[in-house]
Design a protein around this motif. Structure first.
Motif, short mmCIF file in Angstrom:
data_model
loop_
_atom_site.label_atom_id
_atom_site.label_comp_id
_atom_site.label_asym_id
_atom_site.label_seq_id
_atom_site.Cartn_x
_atom_site.Cartn_y
_atom_site.Cartn_z
N VAL A 1 -15.58 -38.70 6.64
CA VAL A 1 -15.53 -38.81 8.11
C VAL A 1 -14.66 -40.00 8.52
O VAL A 1 -13.88 -39.92 9.48
N VAL B 1 -21.10 -37.66 13.53
CA VAL B 1 -21.66 -36.87 12.44
C VAL B 1 -22.95 -37.58 12.04
O VAL B 1 -22.95 -38.80 11.85
N ARG C 1 -11.02 -39.06 8.27
CA ARG C 1 -10.67 -38.20 9.40
C ARG C 1 -10.52 -39.00 10.69
O ARG C 1 -9.67 -38.71 11.53
N ALA C 2 -11.37 -40.03 10.82
CA ALA C 2 -11.37 -40.83 12.05
C ALA C 2 -10.14 -41.74 12.13
O ALA C 2 -9.88 -42.32 13.18
N GLU D 1 -17.18 -41.95 15.76
CA GLU D 1 -15.77 -42.25 15.92
C GLU D 1 -15.48 -42.39 17.41
O GLU D 1 -15.85 -41.51 18.19
#
Lengths: 113, 149
Positions: free
Chosen positions: B25, B4, B28-29, B69
């Motif tokens: 992010v 991202v 989420r990772a 990620e």
């Protein structure tokens, strides 16, 4: 979230209650508040950080600047903070040795050097 | 590998946005919840420093944040476009690291304190400076999602 500031006087100490996030955007407001208080003759400050959600090095810089200003008038700047994530920032920068940090406003107001 | 990328004009009000995006992010990772506060603080420090450098040098170009990620780690790169000068560009100002002037304010050397905070928080951390600008790289391990059985 923005920064909220309010001041009150308790036993000749000026308590600055800070809430929200102190970062590069909001720190100038805190700086202005501290400068104004010192210019108005309040040299014994207690900064209550219990409502602070985020603090970065810009905020630390403002607090150090405030301390410098009150010390020039033989004043004091005490902090009230119980939040581990905020205390951690003072710890890793070594500023726990610079600021007296208290667990309550009452304790900070009653403290003497 | 998933990325991202965020680019923002060097304004202090956008640093909070960068913090929020980075934390989202990172979560989420698979970065551990207990570490997300550190990610938020470290990326905020890196972005504040880059914003300060751009403003100090009057640059209108944006600050760039890359959030990457991969299998085992989550990496953040914050890049400014202030070239390495090799020597202090503003003699007499405090807070200058070798070849790369730190933001200067009337308070403490906040740019340096920002780097101090990052180095205290992040084990994998690197600052580089070059002809096209400086970059702060940092990474955190991720926890792989449990295998479906």
């Amino acid at each position: 979230m923005d920064l909220s500031l309010s001041t009150r006087t308790v036993d000749n100490r000026t308590v600055v209650e800070v809430g929200g996030e102190i970062d590069v955007y909001t720190a100038p407001k805190l700086r202005e508040q501290l400068v104004e208080l010192v210019n108005d003759g309040s040299y014994h400050l207690v900064v209550d950080m219990e409502g602070v959600d985020f603090l970065d090095s810009t905020g630390l810089g403002v607090l150090v600047g405030g301390l410098k200003r009150v010390r020039a008038h033989e004043g004091s700047l005490r902090l009230v903070c119980n939040q581990e994530r905020i205390l951690k920032i003072f710890r890793i920068t070594g500023l726990t040795k610079v600021f007296p940090i208290h667990t309550s406003v009452e304790e900070a107001v009653a403290a003497t050097d | 590998m998933a990325t991202v990328e965020l680019r923002f004009t060097a304004l202090p009000e956008h640093v909070r946005t960068a913090r929020l995006v980075a934390a989202a992010v990172a979560r989420r990772a698979g970065v551990d919840e207990s570490v997300l506060d550190e990610v938020r603080l470290a990326v905020g420090e890196a972005c504040s420093r880059a914003v300060g450098l751009h403003r100090l040098h009057g640059l209108e170009s944006p600050v760039r944040v890359s959030l990457t990620e991969d299998e085992k780690k989550f990496s953040i790169e914050v890049a400014d476009e202030v070239p390495e000068t090799g020597s202090p560009s503003a003699p007499g100002r405090h807070g200058e690291a070798a070849g790369h002037p730190a933001p200067v304010s009337d308070e403490a050397g906040e740019g340096d304190m920002g780097l101090a905070v990052i180095s205290g928080l992040v084990d994998d951390f690197e600052v580089t400076a070059g002809g096209t600008g400086g970059t702060i790289r940092m990474s955190w391990p991720t926890v792989p999602p449990p295998l479906a059985t």
